[in-house]
Design a protein around this motif. Sequence first.
Motif, PDB file in Angstrom:
ATOM      1  N   ILE A  91       0.856  -1.202   0.000  1.00 20.28           N
ATOM      2  CA  ILE A  91       0.000   0.000   0.000  1.00 20.28           C
ATOM      3  C   ILE A  91       0.891   1.250   0.000  1.00 20.28           C
ATOM      4  CG2 ILE A  91      -1.733   1.309   1.342  1.00 20.28           C
ATOM      5  CD1 ILE A  91      -2.887  -1.116  -0.160  1.00 20.28           C
ATOM      6  N   GLY A  92       2.008   1.191   0.764  1.00 21.00           N
ATOM      7  CA  GLY A  92       2.979   2.300   0.779  1.00 21.00           C
ATOM      8  C   GLY A  92       3.548   2.516  -0.625  1.00 21.00           C
ATOM      9  N   GLN A  93       3.809   1.391  -1.318  1.00 18.89           N
ATOM     10  CA  GLN A  93       4.354   1.454  -2.677  1.00 18.89           C
ATOM     11  C   GLN A  93       3.369   2.183  -3.609  1.00 18.89           C
ATOM     12  OE1 GLN A  93       5.284  -2.475  -4.150  1.00 18.89           O
ATOM     13  NE2 GLN A  93       5.687  -1.754  -6.222  1.00 18.89           N
ATOM     14  N   VAL A  94       2.076   1.869  -3.442  1.00 20.98           N
ATOM     15  CA  VAL A  94       1.046   2.490  -4.275  1.00 20.98           C
ATOM     16  C   VAL A  94       0.992   4.001  -4.006  1.00 20.98           C
ATOM     17  CG1 VAL A  94      -1.454   2.607  -4.729  1.00 20.98           C
ATOM     18  CG2 VAL A  94      -0.346   0.378  -4.456  1.00 20.98           C
TER      19      VAL A  94
ATOM     20  N   ILE B  23      -6.964   4.556 -20.448  1.00 22.62           N
ATOM     21  CA  ILE B  23      -6.156   3.318 -20.359  1.00 22.62           C
ATOM     22  C   ILE B  23      -4.936   3.510 -19.460  1.00 22.62           C
ATOM     23  CG2 ILE B  23      -6.870   2.262 -22.554  1.00 22.62           C
ATOM     24  CD1 ILE B  23      -4.407   3.635 -23.838  1.00 22.62           C
ATOM     25  N   ILE B  24      -5.071   4.459 -18.562  1.00 20.43           N
ATOM     26  CA  ILE B  24      -3.865   4.838 -17.785  1.00 20.43           C
ATOM     27  C   ILE B  24      -3.322   3.700 -16.908  1.00 20.43           C
ATOM     28  CG2 ILE B  24      -5.116   5.834 -15.798  1.00 20.43           C
ATOM     29  CD1 ILE B  24      -2.863   8.097 -15.998  1.00 20.43           C
ATOM     30  N   PHE B  25      -4.220   2.758 -16.528  1.00 21.13           N
ATOM     31  CA  PHE B  25      -3.756   1.656 -15.666  1.00 21.13           C
ATOM     32  C   PHE B  25      -3.318   0.423 -16.474  1.00 21.13           C
ATOM     33  CE2 PHE B  25      -6.578   4.184 -12.946  1.00 21.13           C
ATOM     34  CZ  PHE B  25      -5.669   4.515 -11.948  1.00 21.13           C
ATOM     35  N   ASN B  26      -3.283   0.580 -17.812  1.00 21.63           N
ATOM     36  CA  ASN B  26      -2.781  -0.524 -18.642  1.00 21.63           C
ATOM     37  C   ASN B  26      -1.256  -0.533 -18.631  1.00 21.63           C
ATOM     38  OD1 ASN B  26      -5.420  -0.916 -19.195  1.00 21.63           O
ATOM     39  ND2 ASN B  26      -5.256  -0.725 -21.408  1.00 21.63           N
ATOM     40  N   LYS B  27      -0.737  -1.667 -19.041  1.00 25.67           N
ATOM     41  CA  LYS B  27       0.717  -1.827 -19.063  1.00 25.67           C
ATOM     42  C   LYS B  27       1.343  -0.995 -20.197  1.00 25.67           C
ATOM     43  CE  LYS B  27       1.567  -6.153 -19.278  1.00 25.67           C
ATOM     44  NZ  LYS B  27       2.010  -7.518 -19.459  1.00 25.67           N
ATOM     45  N   PHE B  28       2.439  -0.375 -19.977  1.00 26.74           N
ATOM     46  CA  PHE B  28       3.255   0.362 -20.959  1.00 26.74           C
ATOM     47  C   PHE B  28       2.562   1.588 -21.562  1.00 26.74           C
ATOM     48  CE2 PHE B  28       4.587  -4.199 -21.918  1.00 26.74           C
ATOM     49  CZ  PHE B  28       5.607  -4.174 -21.001  1.00 26.74           C
ATOM     50  N   VAL B  29       1.402   1.963 -21.058  1.00 27.07           N
ATOM     51  CA  VAL B  29       0.643   3.030 -21.710  1.00 27.07           C
ATOM     52  C   VAL B  29       1.431   4.340 -21.734  1.00 27.07           C
ATOM     53  CG1 VAL B  29      -1.383   4.501 -21.498  1.00 27.07           C
ATOM     54  CG2 VAL B  29      -1.617   2.058 -21.318  1.00 27.07           C
ATOM     55  N   THR B  30       2.043   4.668 -20.618  1.00 24.69           N
ATOM     56  CA  THR B  30       2.730   5.970 -20.532  1.00 24.69           C
ATOM     57  C   THR B  30       4.190   5.903 -20.958  1.00 24.69           C
ATOM     58  OG1 THR B  30       3.210   5.524 -18.221  1.00 24.69           O
ATOM     59  CG2 THR B  30       1.235   6.806 -18.686  1.00 24.69           C
TER      60      THR B  30
ATOM     61  N   ILE C 179       1.305  -1.520 -11.940  1.00 23.23           N
ATOM     62  CA  ILE C 179       1.636  -2.265 -10.715  1.00 23.23           C
ATOM     63  C   ILE C 179       0.712  -1.822  -9.569  1.00 23.23           C
ATOM     64  CG2 ILE C 179       3.449  -2.621  -8.959  1.00 23.23           C
ATOM     65  CD1 ILE C 179       5.469  -2.529 -11.344  1.00 23.23           C
ATOM     66  N   CYS C 180       0.430  -0.502  -9.505  1.00 22.68           N
ATOM     67  CA  CYS C 180      -0.499   0.012  -8.469  1.00 22.68           C
ATOM     68  C   CYS C 180      -1.844  -0.702  -8.580  1.00 22.68           C
ATOM     69  CB  CYS C 180      -0.714   1.518  -8.636  1.00 22.68           C
ATOM     70  SG  CYS C 180       0.703   2.464  -8.108  1.00 22.68           S
ATOM     71  N   LYS C 181      -2.342  -0.799  -9.818  1.00 23.64           N
ATOM     72  CA  LYS C 181      -3.646  -1.434 -10.023  1.00 23.64           C
ATOM     73  C   LYS C 181      -3.583  -2.911  -9.608  1.00 23.64           C
ATOM     74  CE  LYS C 181      -7.426  -1.963 -13.274  1.00 23.64           C
ATOM     75  NZ  LYS C 181      -7.765  -3.283 -12.825  1.00 23.64           N
ATOM     76  N   GLY C 182      -2.472  -3.554  -9.958  1.00 24.25           N
ATOM     77  CA  GLY C 182      -2.294  -4.966  -9.591  1.00 24.25           C
ATOM     78  C   GLY C 182      -2.340  -5.150  -8.078  1.00 24.25           C
ATOM     79  N   ILE C 183      -1.691  -4.229  -7.364  1.00 26.59           N
ATOM     80  CA  ILE C 183      -1.664  -4.314  -5.887  1.00 26.59           C
ATOM     81  C   ILE C 183      -3.056  -4.060  -5.308  1.00 26.59           C
ATOM     82  CG2 ILE C 183      -0.754  -3.193  -3.797  1.00 26.59           C
ATOM     83  CD1 ILE C 183       1.875  -2.706  -5.456  1.00 26.59           C
ATOM     84  N   ILE C 184      -3.740  -3.031  -5.821  1.00 24.01           N
ATOM     85  CA  ILE C 184      -5.089  -2.700  -5.317  1.00 24.01           C
ATOM     86  C   ILE C 184      -6.065  -3.842  -5.651  1.00 24.01           C
ATOM     87  CG2 ILE C 184      -7.020  -1.064  -5.470  1.00 24.01           C
ATOM     88  CD1 ILE C 184      -4.531  -0.068  -3.867  1.00 24.01           C
TER      89      ILE C 184
ATOM     90  N   HIS D  23      -8.553  -6.578  -3.356  1.00 19.09           N
ATOM     91  CA  HIS D  23     -10.002  -6.516  -3.672  1.00 19.09           C
ATOM     92  C   HIS D  23     -10.511  -5.080  -3.611  1.00 19.09           C
ATOM     93  CE1 HIS D  23      -9.760 -10.812  -3.289  1.00 19.09           C
ATOM     94  NE2 HIS D  23      -9.317 -10.693  -2.043  1.00 19.09           N
ATOM     95  N   GLY D  24      -9.643  -4.141  -4.000  1.00 17.79           N
ATOM     96  CA  GLY D  24     -10.020  -2.740  -3.982  1.00 17.79           C
ATOM     97  C   GLY D  24     -10.250  -2.190  -5.381  1.00 17.79           C
ATOM     98  N   LYS D  25     -10.410  -0.873  -5.454  1.00 13.09           N
ATOM     99  CA  LYS D  25     -10.659  -0.208  -6.737  1.00 13.09           C
ATOM    100  C   LYS D  25      -9.712   0.973  -6.863  1.00 13.09           C
ATOM    101  CE  LYS D  25     -15.536  -1.376  -6.843  1.00 13.09           C
ATOM    102  NZ  LYS D  25     -16.864  -0.885  -6.491  1.00 13.09           N
ATOM    103  N   ILE D  26      -9.289   1.235  -8.123  1.00  7.76           N
ATOM    104  CA  ILE D  26      -8.436   2.397  -8.365  1.00  7.76           C
ATOM    105  C   ILE D  26      -8.945   3.108  -9.609  1.00  7.76           C
ATOM    106  CG2 ILE D  26      -6.708   1.045  -9.685  1.00  7.76           C
ATOM    107  CD1 ILE D  26      -4.560   2.906  -8.352  1.00  7.76           C
ATOM    108  N   SER D  27      -8.938   4.444  -9.560  1.00  2.84           N
ATOM    109  CA  SER D  27      -9.416   5.186 -10.733  1.00  2.84           C
ATOM    110  C   SER D  27      -8.682   6.521 -10.824  1.00  2.84           C
ATOM    111  CB  SER D  27     -10.924   5.410 -10.637  1.00  2.84           C
ATOM    112  OG  SER D  27     -11.233   6.110  -9.455  1.00  2.84           O
TER     113      SER D  27
END
Lengths: 487, 134
Positions: free
Chosen positions: A369-372, A419-426, A443-448, A452-456
């Motif tokens: 969570i700290g990493q995110v 598509i900001i949470f997709n791989k290699f997008v940025t 990676i943030c999305k993968g951790i969240i 069982h959480g949500k990220i947007s």
Amino acid sequence: MKYQKASTGFRIGASVGIIILMLGIAISLSISSTYTISNQMKVVTDFNMPLEKTIIQMNDIQKNQENTLDNAVKFLQIKDVQGFQSSKNEFQMYNNLMNDQIIQVKNIVKIGTDTLPQEYTNPQSNIILTRITEIENLNIEYRHLADNIFQPINMEHISKTYTLSNNLEAKEDLLNAKQSELLNDIESSYQNMDIAVDENKQKSLMLETIIIIAVGIISLTLGYFVNQINKDLAHEVIKKTKSLQKANEKLRKLNILKDEFISEASHELKSPLNPIYGFVELAKCGDMDKEEALSGIVKQAHQIEEVANKMLDLGKIDNNRLHLSVERFNLNSLIYDIVKMAQLHLNENIMLETKLVESIEVEADRVRIGQVIRNILNNAIKFTHSGQIQVASTLNDDNTVEVKISDTGLGIHRDVLPIIFNKFVTMNHKRENLEGNGLGLYICKGIIDAHHGKISAYNNPSGGATILFSIPITQHADNKRLQSLFN
Amino acid sequence: MGLQILSGEDNEFAALQYRKVFEKNQHVIIITRDGEECVTKYKNALEKCSAETDPFDIVLLDFVMPKKNGVRVAKEILDLRPHQKIIFASAFGNGVLDDASAILKDSIEILQKPFSLEFLVKKIENACTFKSLR
């Protein structure tokens, strides 16, 4: 898909099978009826020919008997005993022959009745049998009359001969008439049988025609369905081809991204090596203090470690092998520590503040969570040259805690936002400020997700961007119970 | 007399090392931490020099930098001074560097990281000697 393939294959197979089956039935029926008719014609011929032949022979025997009797009467009148006796013997012989012929005719009729179908024999065979019985009876009567002639020769006998001859002639006429009638009957029977065979032929032909027409109609119908199936298949093939082309294009793009990522990863790993070599070189020459060089080397080594960890995280997330070390901790303390650390190296034009609710105890992987939070905060700092960054936490009613990081920076490009949470997008994005390996938010999305959480993410109406995530306050199913424990 | 060098390098440790090694070799180095700063410093130096001379003997650029990347900085500098000698220092592989060199001029040299500081100094000194001979 497999079912569909099997169904299509089955439908084509069944259609072809039915066509072959119907054609087979038509051919079999045709062969069978041709064989039956040929057989019947043969039997009819086999029945009528010998019958006709035998009747003709009977007629000849009758003629011979008549001649023999005429001769006997002549011999009687001239009192030629030897000639009379010879005629008697000859008549007897013809008599026997006649009996044989009558038996033969009966046998032929019987065999015909047994062998031929009923429509060929009834009522013809009965008529023939009646006629032959009549002929047989007449022949017996005729023989009895003839026996009167073949008495020992005396005057009385001779005187009666004339009367007897007249009676015999009458019988002979009657016999001849009966035999003619029999021949006519046989002829009529033959014609009737011929007509019956023709009718059978016509019936068979009709049946074959109906079957062939039916097969034709079924074939056309099945052909239509096969054609439809083909069209479906062609449509399916086109659809699949397009889908494969799309997949191929996607793979091609992914491959390009992968190559770029490898290049980027190699760059990220190699970049800290140069200063490390530099520190060693400077320390060796005495141009730099050894402690300072070692400190620099350790920092660069940490940078390499961080890049390597990102690679490992990527592999774990892609393979669903990201394991969490869940512990209970105070989320606000974690946020506070991270923000405090970030403030140390912060540009003076940026104001970093927190807006945290009282105390939030969560059950989650503290390090992850700290990493995110660190990743999102670093992004906010990177894209905000001057302005404000706020980190806020909220406790939601659905037993989740929300962390929101807002900035007044450049915002997220509209092409990238969805598509900001997709791989290699940025990665190597046109906007120079977005440069990076394109893995951080993935990676943030993968951790969240693992929590069982949500990220947007969204762009703020007044400028800048906000990235927020929420996670359950506990990873246990019985959230409410745990929440009550925390309270 | 020492060389005038402008460096665009976002890695603080690498920048520190450049400063130490070039100053040890009697050269003057100006360190910038991002692409924009690098272009600004170049423009500032350009205002102070004559039309015939380049403001720096060498511009040493990192390939990846915040705000403006090395290629963009190189293009802007070459627009101002087409004969300015530029050396790229990059940790990217050959493929990326080849692509970059294709869009830049032949006079630009590319050094692939990692390299020794001694090698870098010699490379820059030789490049400048060759330039002056031309």
